[in-house]
Design a protein around this motif. Sequence first.
Motif, PDB file in Angstrom:
ATOM      1  N   GLU A  21     -36.966  13.403 -23.003  1.00 34.64           N
ATOM      2  CA  GLU A  21     -37.139  14.579 -24.032  1.00 34.64           C
ATOM      3  C   GLU A  21     -38.411  15.278 -23.951  1.00 34.64           C
ATOM      4  O   GLU A  21     -38.721  16.478 -23.611  1.00 34.64           O
ATOM      5  CB  GLU A  21     -36.934  14.284 -25.604  1.00 34.64           C
ATOM      6  N   ALA A  22     -39.497  14.239 -23.547  1.00 36.07           N
ATOM      7  CA  ALA A  22     -40.942  15.016 -23.406  1.00 36.07           C
ATOM      8  C   ALA A  22     -40.935  15.715 -22.165  1.00 36.07           C
ATOM      9  O   ALA A  22     -41.629  16.630 -21.987  1.00 36.07           O
ATOM     10  CB  ALA A  22     -41.914  13.634 -23.437  1.00 36.07           C
ATOM     11  N   ALA A  23     -40.395  15.158 -21.024  1.00 34.30           N
ATOM     12  CA  ALA A  23     -40.098  15.700 -19.578  1.00 34.30           C
ATOM     13  C   ALA A  23     -39.708  17.102 -20.105  1.00 34.30           C
ATOM     14  O   ALA A  23     -40.118  18.223 -19.389  1.00 34.30           O
ATOM     15  CB  ALA A  23     -39.311  14.867 -18.790  1.00 34.30           C
ATOM     16  N   SER A  82     -32.296  10.698 -18.024  1.00 35.68           N
ATOM     17  CA  SER A  82     -33.888  10.811 -18.345  1.00 35.68           C
ATOM     18  C   SER A  82     -34.819  10.804 -16.964  1.00 35.68           C
ATOM     19  O   SER A  82     -35.780  11.428 -17.240  1.00 35.68           O
ATOM     20  CB  SER A  82     -34.380   9.554 -19.279  1.00 35.68           C
ATOM     21  N   GLN A  83     -34.234   9.751 -16.098  1.00 32.96           N
ATOM     22  CA  GLN A  83     -34.824   9.809 -15.028  1.00 32.96           C
ATOM     23  C   GLN A  83     -34.887  11.237 -14.227  1.00 32.96           C
ATOM     24  O   GLN A  83     -35.928  11.472 -13.557  1.00 32.96           O
ATOM     25  CB  GLN A  83     -34.416   8.595 -14.250  1.00 32.96           C
ATOM     26  N   ARG A 105     -37.220  13.727 -15.729  1.00 30.19           N
ATOM     27  CA  ARG A 105     -38.769  13.026 -15.605  1.00 30.19           C
ATOM     28  C   ARG A 105     -38.988  13.707 -14.367  1.00 30.19           C
ATOM     29  O   ARG A 105     -40.165  14.323 -13.718  1.00 30.19           O
ATOM     30  CB  ARG A 105     -38.790  11.765 -15.613  1.00 30.19           C
ATOM     31  N   GLN A 135     -42.095  19.498 -21.519  1.00 30.10           N
ATOM     32  CA  GLN A 135     -42.946  19.785 -20.215  1.00 30.10           C
ATOM     33  C   GLN A 135     -42.597  20.869 -19.168  1.00 30.10           C
ATOM     34  O   GLN A 135     -43.344  21.827 -18.876  1.00 30.10           O
ATOM     35  CB  GLN A 135     -43.506  18.541 -19.331  1.00 30.10           C
ATOM     36  N   ASP A 142     -33.894   9.601 -23.215  1.00 27.33           N
ATOM     37  CA  ASP A 142     -34.945   8.659 -24.271  1.00 27.33           C
ATOM     38  C   ASP A 142     -35.944   9.733 -24.508  1.00 27.33           C
ATOM     39  O   ASP A 142     -36.146  10.771 -24.208  1.00 27.33           O
ATOM     40  CB  ASP A 142     -35.101   7.586 -23.506  1.00 27.33           C
ATOM     41  N   ALA A 143     -37.087   9.014 -24.972  1.00 25.44           N
ATOM     42  CA  ALA A 143     -38.078   9.643 -25.382  1.00 25.44           C
ATOM     43  C   ALA A 143     -38.793  10.338 -24.187  1.00 25.44           C
ATOM     44  O   ALA A 143     -39.306  11.552 -24.441  1.00 25.44           O
ATOM     45  CB  ALA A 143     -39.182   8.758 -26.112  1.00 25.44           C
ATOM     46  N   ASP A 144     -38.993   9.894 -23.196  1.00 27.99           N
ATOM     47  CA  ASP A 144     -39.760  10.266 -21.958  1.00 27.99           C
ATOM     48  C   ASP A 144     -38.788  11.420 -21.435  1.00 27.99           C
ATOM     49  O   ASP A 144     -39.454  12.261 -20.881  1.00 27.99           O
ATOM     50  CB  ASP A 144     -40.081   9.301 -20.852  1.00 27.99           C
ATOM     51  N   ASP A 189     -41.934  16.471 -13.351  1.00 31.34           N
ATOM     52  CA  ASP A 189     -43.093  16.252 -12.349  1.00 31.34           C
ATOM     53  C   ASP A 189     -43.183  17.156 -11.271  1.00 31.34           C
ATOM     54  O   ASP A 189     -44.144  17.472 -10.803  1.00 31.34           O
ATOM     55  CB  ASP A 189     -43.132  14.754 -11.902  1.00 31.34           C
TER      56      ASP A 189
END
Length: 315
Positions: free
Chosen positions: A281-283, A215-216, A219, A286, A277-279, A223
């Motif tokens: 998946e969101a990443a 997840s990191q 992300r 994106q 995790d949720a972030d 970004d």
Amino acid sequence: MTVTPTAPLSQAALLIELEPVVADNLDRHLRLAKEWFPHEYVPWSEGRTFDGILDGEAWTSEHSSVPEVARTALVVNLLTEDNLPSYHHQIASLFGRDGAWGTWVHRWTAEEGRHGTAIRDYLTVTRAVDPVALERARMTHMSAGYANAHDDEVLHSLAYVSFQELATRISHRNTGRVTGDPRCEQLLTRIAADENLHMVFYRNLLGAAFELAPSQAMRAVADVVADFQMPGNGIEGFARKSVTMALAGIYDLRQHRDDVLLPVLRQWDVWNVTGLDADGEAAREQVAAQLDGLDRAAARFEERRDARQARRAGA
């Protein structure tokens, strides 16, 4: 491989956990890297004294047959390489000077140092660009220094250099082709080979990070894709120069998306990473949205470029 989401790792923990991967990839890099010498790529016999304290011949644009767009790209590429002290400071501060990380930092810096030396010697000896303007641009650019948008985050920095090294490789290769000088193309091809090995090194590290902290890592990639800028973006007049280079096909949005982002993302297999995790998946969503946006923007630019070329052809 299924990974259960866990608490984010600290920057120190990431450095420690990734150090064995650094060591392995450093060994791989040293096996593959080929020794080369900048002086062998410069046609020294063409050199002659410039005006100034030695009272030589003043520079004029007629001294070189290199096209104006190629001169612009050569200066941008060289000024980008010139900021090596800032880049070294960044990665040395983030990765440290000890162990495998430190060995890599110094090795990378030593290899990169050849690039600016070789390009400047070629430009000066062949009188391809105005040496006074070049030196003034160097002073201005280096005086400003450089810092990327995530200079205190390990995974963001690894994601950035994975893309940036490949982008630089493509820019060098395409610049060499548009110069019309086989000697310059040979030099920039040699430099591009270094950049490709550097890209593989960083790409492999972030690939390992996707297994360690998926997840990191996701992300970080999201970004960086969202706010990516070439390291030369601080060069005076960079926006205008980058448009000139894009119009000439040296480096444009289509190449950035299709030849830089997509190959690296495929190598990381980002669309099939599990354990997010949720972030995370969101990443990933994106990243997909950014690629779609870049595709549309690239298509618009290509339409405008084609129309511009058609107008010039009909003039």
